[in-house]
Design an enzyme around this catalytic site. Structure first.
Site, short mmCIF file in Angstrom:
data_model
loop_
_atom_site.label_atom_id
_atom_site.label_comp_id
_atom_site.label_asym_id
_atom_site.label_seq_id
_atom_site.Cartn_x
_atom_site.Cartn_y
_atom_site.Cartn_z
N SER A 237 -11.89 100.12 1.88
CA SER A 237 -13.51 99.63 3.02
C SER A 237 -13.08 98.98 4.38
O SER A 237 -14.10 99.13 4.71
CB SER A 237 -14.37 99.45 1.95
OG SER A 237 -14.27 97.83 1.38
N LYS A 282 -22.28 93.65 -0.22
CA LYS A 282 -21.45 93.25 1.56
C LYS A 282 -22.60 92.58 2.73
O LYS A 282 -21.98 91.69 3.51
CB LYS A 282 -20.34 94.83 1.57
CG LYS A 282 -19.52 95.30 0.95
CD LYS A 282 -18.95 96.11 1.53
CE LYS A 282 -18.00 96.53 0.72
NZ LYS A 282 -17.24 97.87 0.77
#
Length: 342
Positions: A237, A282
């Site tokens: 990611s 996140k």
């Protein structure tokens, strides 16, 4: 009566303590995900530049481009699971989601590490392509008796198929397989610097898909050597933020405009940004570490918008080009496309 009431109160306290103690001691088949560490891809980690580049001039920026992670806690207690379910910053998911039952923890960690390495390689490819260093797909060998025999040679660079540009080995394969077996394909190539075309009719490979009988490789000539220094991180990611970090370092423009910008998303060799997991965690990690802008993959936008963090502007990106355009708008005090579509 007072003594009886006191005894009853003590009994309740002891009972609650025993219940809580049992909650703490009982392990449940779940893991807890929370905001993990973030790193500035323009900065350093453990005393080393997170992205180091040699072979050309690099620039410095006043802001930050932060990659984000999710922290995973395994072997949690029932009490931790309940606490996590009630905390909007965390997510409690079945353990098998993170650690499939047919894989060991070590195997999962190794797979995550390989994905992290692959994301770095694709980040380099996408960034250098954006900076004017195209990928070249070269013929390594031609299989005797196959369709390309007599048309192509080792050392040829394949440039197009039916007029569509070949930008990677993956792109070449998809263009050949896009047409049925037996299709006449117009192949563009260069040989010893001279451009040419030839027509090759595909036949059937061992898996019944179209092929022309060549072995190819991919290269991307540039003067730069790019290395990464970050340990104990896994998954794909961070690809987008690695690409942006490379572009920032190799161009005079300060992409950040002095801001702290965080983001996430996989990236492929073509610069396409893909979805990731744990975006809610996140985003909270990004805000915690000072970010005011968050770059979200387009496919993650609904989830990101549903978990919006006050003071953190959500920006929608589908490609590396989208991200660079959005950063340009932010530097010009304009509003980029957000996760709400505006």
């Amino acid at each position: 009566m007072r003594r009886r009431g006191a005894t009853l109160l003590v009994g309740v306290v002891v009972l609650v303590a025993l219940v809580l103690g049992s909650f703490v001691g009982i392990s449940v088949p779940y893991v807890e995900e929370g905001p993990g560490p973030t790193w500035n891809t323009l900065g350093s980690a453990s005393g080393k530049q997170l992205i180091s580049i040699s072979g050309g001039a690099t620039s410095n920026s006043t802001g930050q481009l932060r990659m984000v992670t999710v922290g995973v806690e395994d072997q949690i207690s029932l009490w931790q699971a309940i606490r996590g379910w009630l905390d909007p910053s965390d997510a409690v998911v079945p353990r098998e989601v993170i650690y499939p039952p047919d894989q060991t923890t070590q195997q999962v960690d190794q797979e995550n590490q390989q994905e992290f390495t692959d994301s770095q390689n694709s980040a380099v490819t996408a960034a250098l392509r954006k900076l004017g260093f195209p990928v070249q797909v070269g013929v390594q060998s031609v299989v005797g008796g196959e369709p390309a025999d007599g048309h192509l040679r080792a050392g040829d660079l394949i440039t197009s198929v039916n007029g569509q540009q070949v930008t990677s080995v993956e792109k070449l394969t998809s263009l050949i397989k896009a047409k049925p077996v037996g299709t006449a394909l117009n192949i563009g190539y260069t040989r010893d610097g001279a451009a040419a075309t030839t027509t090759i009719t595909s036949d059937k490979a061992s898996d019944d898909t179209p092929q022309i009988g060549i072995h190819v490789s991919q290269k991307q000539p540039s003067p730069f050597t790019i290395k990464f220094s970050l340990d104990d991180v896994g998954g794909p990611s961070a690809g987008l933020m690695f690409s942006l970090g490379i572009v920032d370092k190799l161009t005079p423009t300060d992409l950040t405009g002095g801001m702290t910008i965080a983001g996430t998303g996989t990236i492929d060799d073509e610069g396409n940004v893909g979805p990731i997991g744990g975006i809610a965690q996140k985003m909270r990690g990004a805000k915690r570490d000072g970010a005011t802008v968050f770059l979200s993959p387009a496919d993650n936008c609904p989830e990101a918008a549903a978990n919006a963090v006050p003071g953190l502007e959500l920006v929608k990106v589908s490609t590396l080009s989208d991200a660079l355009t959005a950063l340009g708008k932010l530097r010009d005090h304009q509003t980029p496309t957000g996760c709400g579509g505006s």
